[in-house]
Design a protein around this motif. Structure first.
Motif, PDB file in Angstrom:
ATOM      1  N   ILE A   1       0.834  -1.201   0.000  1.00 34.24           N
ATOM      2  CA  ILE A   1       0.000   0.000   0.000  1.00 34.24           C
ATOM      3  C   ILE A   1       0.865   1.246   0.000  1.00 34.24           C
ATOM      4  O   ILE A   1       0.554   2.239  -0.675  1.00 34.24           O
ATOM      5  N   GLN A   2       1.990   1.209   0.727  1.00 32.47           N
ATOM      6  CA  GLN A   2       2.873   2.376   0.780  1.00 32.47           C
ATOM      7  C   GLN A   2       3.405   2.727  -0.600  1.00 32.47           C
ATOM      8  O   GLN A   2       3.424   3.895  -0.997  1.00 32.47           O
ATOM      9  N   GLN A   3       3.852   1.709  -1.347  1.00 33.43           N
ATOM     10  CA  GLN A   3       4.392   1.963  -2.685  1.00 33.43           C
ATOM     11  C   GLN A   3       3.309   2.482  -3.621  1.00 33.43           C
ATOM     12  O   GLN A   3       3.543   3.386  -4.419  1.00 33.43           O
ATOM     13  N   LEU A   4       2.116   1.901  -3.504  1.00 31.49           N
ATOM     14  CA  LEU A   4       1.013   2.339  -4.355  1.00 31.49           C
ATOM     15  C   LEU A   4       0.615   3.775  -4.041  1.00 31.49           C
ATOM     16  O   LEU A   4       0.369   4.580  -4.950  1.00 31.49           O
ATOM     17  N   SER A   5       0.552   4.122  -2.759  1.00 29.00           N
ATOM     18  CA  SER A   5       0.130   5.477  -2.370  1.00 29.00           C
ATOM     19  C   SER A   5       1.155   6.535  -2.754  1.00 29.00           C
ATOM     20  O   SER A   5       0.815   7.701  -2.918  1.00 29.00           O
ATOM     21  N   ASN A   6       2.416   6.139  -2.912  1.00 32.98           N
ATOM     22  CA  ASN A   6       3.477   7.090  -3.280  1.00 32.98           C
ATOM     23  C   ASN A   6       3.745   7.139  -4.776  1.00 32.98           C
ATOM     24  O   ASN A   6       4.601   7.896  -5.231  1.00 32.98           O
ATOM     25  N   ALA A   7       3.019   6.331  -5.569  1.00 28.88           N
ATOM     26  CA  ALA A   7       3.237   6.287  -7.011  1.00 28.88           C
ATOM     27  C   ALA A   7       2.744   7.580  -7.675  1.00 28.88           C
ATOM     28  O   ALA A   7       1.751   8.172  -7.258  1.00 28.88           O
ATOM     29  N   SER A   8       3.439   7.994  -8.716  1.00 28.26           N
ATOM     30  CA  SER A   8       3.022   9.181  -9.469  1.00 28.26           C
ATOM     31  C   SER A   8       1.932   8.811 -10.464  1.00 28.26           C
ATOM     32  O   SER A   8       1.714   7.628 -10.760  1.00 28.26           O
ATOM     33  N   VAL A   9       1.262   9.828 -10.990  1.00 24.54           N
ATOM     34  CA  VAL A   9       0.224   9.583 -11.992  1.00 24.54           C
ATOM     35  C   VAL A   9       0.823   8.887 -13.201  1.00 24.54           C
ATOM     36  O   VAL A   9       0.228   7.961 -13.773  1.00 24.54           O
ATOM     37  N   GLN A  10       2.024   9.313 -13.596  1.00 23.55           N
ATOM     38  CA  GLN A  10       2.681   8.723 -14.757  1.00 23.55           C
ATOM     39  C   GLN A  10       2.971   7.233 -14.546  1.00 23.55           C
ATOM     40  O   GLN A  10       2.778   6.411 -15.444  1.00 23.55           O
ATOM     41  N   GLU A  11       3.413   6.872 -13.358  1.00 28.26           N
ATOM     42  CA  GLU A  11       3.689   5.469 -13.056  1.00 28.26           C
ATOM     43  C   GLU A  11       2.405   4.643 -13.061  1.00 28.26           C
ATOM     44  O   GLU A  11       2.378   3.506 -13.547  1.00 28.26           O
ATOM     45  N   LEU A  12       1.345   5.219 -12.517  1.00 29.54           N
ATOM     46  CA  LEU A  12       0.064   4.518 -12.473  1.00 29.54           C
ATOM     47  C   LEU A  12      -0.531   4.345 -13.862  1.00 29.54           C
ATOM     48  O   LEU A  12      -1.147   3.324 -14.169  1.00 29.54           O
ATOM     49  N   GLU A  13      -0.342   5.348 -14.728  1.00 28.52           N
ATOM     50  CA  GLU A  13      -0.880   5.295 -16.089  1.00 28.52           C
ATOM     51  C   GLU A  13      -0.339   4.098 -16.864  1.00 28.52           C
ATOM     52  O   GLU A  13      -1.031   3.517 -17.700  1.00 28.52           O
ATOM     53  N   GLN A  14       0.899   3.732 -16.589  1.00 29.92           N
ATOM     54  CA  GLN A  14       1.510   2.600 -17.292  1.00 29.92           C
ATOM     55  C   GLN A  14       0.791   1.290 -16.987  1.00 29.92           C
ATOM     56  O   GLN A  14       0.877   0.339 -17.762  1.00 29.92           O
ATOM     57  N   VAL A  15       0.060   1.253 -15.873  1.00 28.73           N
ATOM     58  CA  VAL A  15      -0.608   0.016 -15.451  1.00 28.73           C
ATOM     59  C   VAL A  15      -2.100   0.038 -15.778  1.00 28.73           C
ATOM     60  O   VAL A  15      -2.647  -0.946 -16.287  1.00 28.73           O
TER      61      VAL A  15
END
Length: 222
Positions: A191-205
């Motif tokens: 959860i910590q890694q997910l909550s600290n992810a940027s929009v750009q990193e999340l967009e890739q998924v």
């Protein structure tokens, strides 16, 4: 950077491992006769013990459930110290089950932020004790399946339980279903890694629309 609550100790806490016989769930004595216990009996084997100060239900010596009732959530933050102590037990993985109803719905975001973001623990909302009983029975069945497939996992069955619970927690984020939750946890295992992810990193998924929903969910919670 978020600071986690400090380590606390209390000699009265059951900080040592609780022995849970294979195929059983150890429950705090206070749940004897409750609707929750009655719904589970006949489906799983319950052992009641007094003096369990940290958790309400032990699924194994390494995994437990802390149950926050509707009344406890409305009454204040007295549950927080117990959650911190469970989190700080190196040998114990805790899952927080919370009664979320119309009466206490306004208090839910605060405990969600504290459990998921501040403590990094898994939180699962339930509507009532009947729903909670089904959830616990399912956990026990999943844990038993893992053990049957590989007997050497008996000492580490919390891994499978943790993965299942994390998926359920991530599914609480708007726009995230089971498939997207699994994809996200492959790239961001906690959860910590997910909550600290940027929009750009999340967009890739998950693409731009859902990525923005996830990012907004965590930034607003802070």
């Amino acid at each position: 950077m978020r600071l986690r609550p400090p380590m606390e100790s209390d000699p009265s806490d059951d900080t040592g491992p609780v022995h849970v016989p294979l195929g059983y769930v150890v429950a705090h004595e206070k749940w004897r006769g409750s609707q929750l216990a009655q719904e589970m009996q006949g489906k799983i084997k319950l052992l009641f013990e007094d003096g369990l100060n940290l958790a309400d239900f032990y699924l194994s010596s390494r995994s437990c459930i802390i149950y926050i009732t509707e009344a406890e959530l409305v009454a204040g933050n007295s549950y927080r110290k117990r959650l911190v102590r469970v989190r700080n037990c190196g040998h114990l993985q805790g899952i927080v089950v919370v009664e979320k109803t119309q009466i206490n719905e306004q208090y839910f975001p605060a405990i969600q932020k504290f459990v998921v973001l501040d403590l990094g623990m898994v939180l699962l909302p339930v509507g009532n004790q009947m729903e909670a009983a089904c959830l616990i029975v399912q956990f026990v069945e999943e844990q038993s399946q893992v053990t049957r497939k590989n007997p050497f996992l008996r000492k580490t069955t919390r891994v499978g339980l943790s993965e299942t619970s994390l998926v359920r927690t991530v599914q609480q984020i708007p726009g995230v279903g089971k498939v997207k939750a699994l994809l996200l946890l492959q790239k961001f295992p906690s959860i910590q890694q997910l909550s600290n992810a940027s929009v750009q990193e999340l967009e890739q998924v998950v693409g731009p629309a859902v990525a923005q929903q996830i990012y907004t969910f965590f930034t607003q919670s802070r």
